[in-house]
Each structure stands twice: as C-alpha cells, then as structure tokens.
Design a protein around this motif. Structure first.
Motif, PDB file in Angstrom:
ATOM      1  N   TYR A  96      40.868  43.099  34.812  1.00 42.34           N
ATOM      2  CA  TYR A  96      39.734  43.685  34.612  1.00 42.34           C
ATOM      3  C   TYR A  96      38.479  42.718  35.351  1.00 42.34           C
ATOM      4  O   TYR A  96      38.808  41.503  35.717  1.00 42.34           O
ATOM      5  CB  TYR A  96      39.307  43.812  33.145  1.00 42.34           C
ATOM      6  N   HIS A  97      37.245  43.088  35.499  1.00 39.63           N
ATOM      7  CA  HIS A  97      36.185  42.464  35.932  1.00 39.63           C
ATOM      8  C   HIS A  97      35.795  41.440  34.905  1.00 39.63           C
ATOM      9  O   HIS A  97      36.104  41.561  33.843  1.00 39.63           O
ATOM     10  CB  HIS A  97      34.801  43.377  35.956  1.00 39.63           C
ATOM     11  N   ILE A  98      35.208  40.181  35.461  1.00 40.82           N
ATOM     12  CA  ILE A  98      35.191  39.027  34.750  1.00 40.82           C
ATOM     13  C   ILE A  98      34.168  39.117  33.502  1.00 40.82           C
ATOM     14  O   ILE A  98      34.093  38.580  32.451  1.00 40.82           O
ATOM     15  CB  ILE A  98      34.370  37.938  35.788  1.00 40.82           C
ATOM     16  N   MET A 113      34.872  49.122  32.728  1.00 39.95           N
ATOM     17  CA  MET A 113      35.882  49.565  33.622  1.00 39.95           C
ATOM     18  C   MET A 113      35.429  50.246  34.799  1.00 39.95           C
ATOM     19  O   MET A 113      34.156  50.712  34.796  1.00 39.95           O
ATOM     20  CB  MET A 113      36.599  50.632  32.651  1.00 39.95           C
ATOM     21  N   ASP A 114      36.014  50.305  35.962  1.00 42.04           N
ATOM     22  CA  ASP A 114      35.388  50.722  37.083  1.00 42.04           C
ATOM     23  C   ASP A 114      35.229  52.456  36.739  1.00 42.04           C
ATOM     24  O   ASP A 114      35.745  53.022  36.061  1.00 42.04           O
ATOM     25  CB  ASP A 114      36.546  50.666  38.318  1.00 42.04           C
ATOM     26  N   GLU A 115      34.075  52.686  37.494  1.00 39.71           N
ATOM     27  CA  GLU A 115      33.634  54.221  37.469  1.00 39.71           C
ATOM     28  C   GLU A 115      34.880  54.962  37.757  1.00 39.71           C
ATOM     29  O   GLU A 115      35.125  56.167  37.316  1.00 39.71           O
ATOM     30  CB  GLU A 115      32.722  54.363  38.428  1.00 39.71           C
ATOM     31  N   VAL A 128      41.002  41.441  48.101  1.00 36.96           N
ATOM     32  CA  VAL A 128      41.510  40.448  47.240  1.00 36.96           C
ATOM     33  C   VAL A 128      41.449  40.941  45.612  1.00 36.96           C
ATOM     34  O   VAL A 128      42.051  41.070  44.842  1.00 36.96           O
ATOM     35  CB  VAL A 128      41.372  38.945  47.462  1.00 36.96           C
ATOM     36  N   HIS A 129      39.833  41.351  45.604  1.00 35.87           N
ATOM     37  CA  HIS A 129      39.504  41.795  44.319  1.00 35.87           C
ATOM     38  C   HIS A 129      40.121  43.066  43.889  1.00 35.87           C
ATOM     39  O   HIS A 129      40.753  43.187  42.836  1.00 35.87           O
ATOM     40  CB  HIS A 129      37.829  42.068  44.507  1.00 35.87           C
ATOM     41  N   GLU A 130      40.148  44.072  44.696  1.00 26.50           N
ATOM     42  CA  GLU A 130      40.799  45.436  44.534  1.00 26.50           C
ATOM     43  C   GLU A 130      42.406  45.085  43.974  1.00 26.50           C
ATOM     44  O   GLU A 130      42.966  45.684  43.412  1.00 26.50           O
ATOM     45  CB  GLU A 130      40.951  46.326  45.637  1.00 26.50           C
ATOM     46  N   ALA A 131      43.105  44.185  44.841  1.00 24.38           N
ATOM     47  CA  ALA A 131      44.646  43.734  44.474  1.00 24.38           C
ATOM     48  C   ALA A 131      44.553  42.919  43.000  1.00 24.38           C
ATOM     49  O   ALA A 131      45.485  43.333  42.159  1.00 24.38           O
ATOM     50  CB  ALA A 131      44.985  42.921  45.461  1.00 24.38           C
ATOM     51  N   GLY A 132      43.461  42.408  42.518  1.00 23.63           N
ATOM     52  CA  GLY A 132      43.370  41.915  41.330  1.00 23.63           C
ATOM     53  C   GLY A 132      43.413  43.071  40.232  1.00 23.63           C
ATOM     54  O   GLY A 132      44.303  43.029  39.398  1.00 23.63           O
ATOM     55  N   HIS A 133      42.701  44.227  40.670  1.00 18.75           N
ATOM     56  CA  HIS A 133      42.783  45.429  39.729  1.00 18.75           C
ATOM     57  C   HIS A 133      44.034  45.962  39.714  1.00 18.75           C
ATOM     58  O   HIS A 133      44.834  46.426  38.756  1.00 18.75           O
ATOM     59  CB  HIS A 133      42.001  46.291  40.281  1.00 18.75           C
ATOM     60  N   TRP A 134      44.787  46.081  40.857  1.00 19.62           N
ATOM     61  CA  TRP A 134      46.033  46.637  41.173  1.00 19.62           C
ATOM     62  C   TRP A 134      47.207  45.768  40.105  1.00 19.62           C
ATOM     63  O   TRP A 134      47.909  46.477  39.679  1.00 19.62           O
ATOM     64  CB  TRP A 134      46.696  46.521  42.461  1.00 19.62           C
ATOM     65  N   ASP A 137      34.649  38.864  39.985  1.00 20.63           N
ATOM     66  CA  ASP A 137      33.137  39.133  39.977  1.00 20.63           C
ATOM     67  C   ASP A 137      32.932  39.927  41.197  1.00 20.63           C
ATOM     68  O   ASP A 137      33.817  40.336  42.079  1.00 20.63           O
ATOM     69  CB  ASP A 137      32.483  37.753  39.847  1.00 20.63           C
ATOM     70  N   PHE A 138      31.606  40.259  41.364  1.00 15.38           N
ATOM     71  CA  PHE A 138      31.090  40.961  42.514  1.00 15.38           C
ATOM     72  C   PHE A 138      30.479  39.920  43.606  1.00 15.38           C
ATOM     73  O   PHE A 138      29.617  40.588  44.548  1.00 15.38           O
ATOM     74  CB  PHE A 138      30.116  42.243  42.304  1.00 15.38           C
ATOM     75  N   THR A 139      30.561  38.624  43.390  1.00 18.18           N
ATOM     76  CA  THR A 139      29.962  37.806  44.211  1.00 18.18           C
ATOM     77  C   THR A 139      30.165  37.890  45.636  1.00 18.18           C
ATOM     78  O   THR A 139      31.450  38.442  46.032  1.00 18.18           O
ATOM     79  CB  THR A 139      30.415  36.182  43.699  1.00 18.18           C
TER      80      THR A 139
HETATM   81 ZN   LIG Z   1      36.376  45.862  40.750  1.00 19.77          ZN
END
Ligand SMILES: [Zn+2]
Length: 393
Positions: free
Chosen positions: A212-214, A1-3, A202-208, A260-262
């Motif tokens: 979760y991270h892959i 989970m995100d910090e 896009v990644h942050e909207a995924g969290h919204w 992911d963080f790619t």
């Molecule tokens: Zn993230």
C-alpha cells in the motif's frame, strides 16, 4: 487505497472479501515466519516472467526494445537495492532498507508454449485511455492479458488521467497487472524535468506485490508494514531533511520510499517489512504462488507465431486527391467506428458549408459545387478527432 482499486471494489463486492482474505493470510504468515531469506520454501530470488503489451497509436509510441529493456532494468535495480542513490537514504532509515530479491524477466515462452520475446506490439485506434481497464481487452481495442497466474502483464498505452496504475493480488485475473502511460516513459525527453528512473513502474510493481501507499491511504493511516513510520499523506515533489507528520519523533516520514509519490530522483528504498509482505504472496497458498511454477521463462522449440510488426499504412484517415476539383475521398478503412458519425466541411472562415453522415469506409464527397479555395474537414468520435485540410481547385 488507490481510486482504481476502490472503484473495482465498488463494482465487485467479492473482491473486497478476497482482498481481506489475502490480508489475513499475509498477517498469519508474517506472524509465524522468521523473516529470514528463505521462508516456507520459496526461492531466495523470485523470478517473474513479464509480458509487455505495447498499444501504440502513433509511431513513436511503438517504443523500441531498448526502452523495454530499460523498464525491466529499472525494476530489477530498485527491487534489488542496486540503485546508485541508496546513498541518499537517510542514515536513520538505512538499516531498514531492503533488497526485495525479485528478478523480472521478459517472457521467453507464451501461454501456448511458443517462443516469444515478451513483447506484444499492437496498433490501436484509441488515442487516449482512462484507468477503466479497457486496454486489457482486445474487444475494446486493447490486448487480452496472458494468464496472470503465470505472467506479470504490463500494458503500455497513452493514458489521459494517470501515469500508471496496478491491480492488487486477488483482482480479476483478466485485469491483473500494471498499466503504464507513454507519458511517463517519455517525460524526461527534451525537457529539464526531473530525472526519469521509471519509478512509476517500480511503484506500481510495489502495488502488484500488495504494498500500500506509505501513508496507508488515509490521514496517518496504516500501510500494514511495521517498519514504515506513519505519515499524514502523500509527498509531492522532492523534500529534504527530516519531516515529521504523524510520529512525534525523528527520523519522521519515510518520503523516500518507493510507495510515496515523491519525484523519481528523490525515492530510493523499500523496507524489510515491505519485503516480507511482498514475498509472503508467493508462498504455497498465497495468491501469487503460481508465478513460481510459470513456464513463461522456459525455452521453447516452437517458433513464435509471426506477428505483424509494422506501422500500418492505414493509420490515419486519408484524404485523396488533394487538391481536388470534383470528388474528394476519405478513407476510414482502419476503424469502422467512424461509421454513422457526423462529418463537416468548413470554409476558411469556419462556416460549415457541408455536413454529412459517414456511411462508407471510403467516403466519396462531391465538392464540385464548392468554390475554389481552402477547406477544412472535421469529424469526431469519443476517443478521437479527425481534422484535415484540402484545396478545392
Ligand atoms: Zn500508487
């Protein structure tokens, strides 16, 4: 989970319970849904009214409307599989790649029913922000969220620690939304760094939408999506080919997933499983269901409240007159937090020749006893340093 989310949970134990409830809700709905385009009465395309809070400290941070539109376009491109680089999705993963069927739109009606262009621009005296949510409150020189039941709030500001972060559904409504750093928006400018497709957003909207991270936030962890293979950890940079970390067989890791963080240039897909997990939130009883009845995209006949949209003249501390022969004035008018701070004058060799506490918004300093030459003025508060040079005639 995100910090960030971990920290929110530490500060607020009921949030942990709330997130778990949402997870139970999600699991139950997914086990009963058919997974087709229309589950339990939610529209095929989920429309999300968006409001941007642009918190600028320097003129270039007051980014033009065209850039805001690029950000919205990036969300719509990747959430609808309209990205041209779907061709880079490995063939083994292509059957799982999905359009999420979301449409992000700039709000046209504000929470009071007045017309808006969906962008709030606000000068802030804060130079750098941390991922502590201060930008989400006017009281800390940020900007208050619009009702997060009806809008996706996106704060654009100058972050010191991360490029962006997002709240998960179920968070404190006053903090619900996405934060994106100007650094991320500007990163492609004038450098040979990776292409900027605004995929941090896009990644942050995924969290919204509860993704979760892959890698499931743990070594070979569970991201609660069944068509994303387990992966040991996050992916930096831009790998290629089959990489196997947890599952023992091909096709291995889905490091080209947006979660992911790619690098931007190397991510290109969400999956069907992520689509289902995200859309369930909008079903009746789900934590984002209220977005569907938002008035944020309605047409308003009430004129927008006139917002000051100018570069403040008083943006930085002014030093006047310069050169000076007897009195030099420092204007601290724009920010009362300079009051009570120590200010120093240094000579050309760096020696402090004068020191005083700032106690007036227009501080007049008698420099008549200094000998002619070049001097530096220095003052500091947590968020900001002030340096100026002046000449004593
Ligand atoms: Zn993230």
């Amino acid at each position: 989970m995100d910090e960030y989310v971990k920290q929110q949970i530490n500060e607020n134990t009921s949030l942990k319970t709330r997130l778990e409830e949402i997870d139970v809700f999600t699991r139950e709905r997914l086990s009963t849904s058919t997974g087709t385009h229309r589950i339990n009465g939610i529209p095929e395309i989920i429309r999300v009214p968006v409001v941007f809070h642009v918190l600028y400290h320097t003129p270039d941070q007051n980014i033009p409307m065209a850039t805001i539109e690029l950000l919205i376009a990036a969300l719509n491109r990747d959430f609808n599989k309209r990205n041209f680089d779907t061709t880079n999705t490995p063939s083994a993963f292509k059957p799982y790649a999905a359009a999420m069927d979301f449409e992000f739109k700039l709000a046209t009606m504000d929470p009071h029913g007045a017309a808006t262009n969906g962008v709030i621009r606000k000068y802030t005296p804060i130079n750098y922000w941390m991922s502590d949510d201060k930008m989400k409150f006017s009281s800390s020189y940020g900007d208050d969220a619009w009702d997060s039941k009806s809008y996706l709030n996106i704060w654009l500001c100058n972050m010191r620690d991360v490029l962006g972060y997002s709240a998960f559904p179920g968070s404190d409504p006053l903090r619900d939304g996405i934060v994106l750093s100007f650094e991320d928006i500007f990163k492609a400018r004038g450098t040979s760094r990776t292409r900027n497709d605004f995929r941090t957003l896009v990644h942050e909207a995924g969290h919204w939408v509860n993704l979760y991270h892959i890698w499931g936030e743990d070594y070979c962890g569970d991201d609660r999506v069944d068509d994303t293979p387990r992966q040991s950890s996050y992916t930096p940079g831009c790998p290629s080919g089959v990489r196997i970390s947890c599952s023992s067989t091909s096709p291995g890791d889905m490091y080209m997933n947006y979660m992911d963080f790619t690098d931007d240039v190397c991510m290109n897909m969400f999956t069907m499983g992520q689509r289902r997990r995200a859309r369930v939130l909008f079903e009746p009883g789900g934590p984002r269901n209220s977005i569907l009845s938002s008035k944020g995209l309605n047409t308003s006949t009430i004129e927008a409240a006139p917002l000051p949209d100018f570069y403040p003249k008083w943006l930085h501390v002014k030093v006047y007159p310069n050169p000076a022969s007897s009195i030099i004035n420092l204007y601290f008018e724009y920010d009362e937090r300079w009051m009570g701070r120590q200010m120093q004058i240094l000579d050309i060799s760096g020696k402090v020749v004068m020191s005083k506490v700032i106690n007036s918004k227009i501080e007049a300093i008698d420099v008549s006893r200094l000998s002619a030459g070049i001097y530096f003025i220095r003052a500091e508060k947590e968020e900001e340093k002030f340096h100026a040079k002046f000449v004593r005639l």
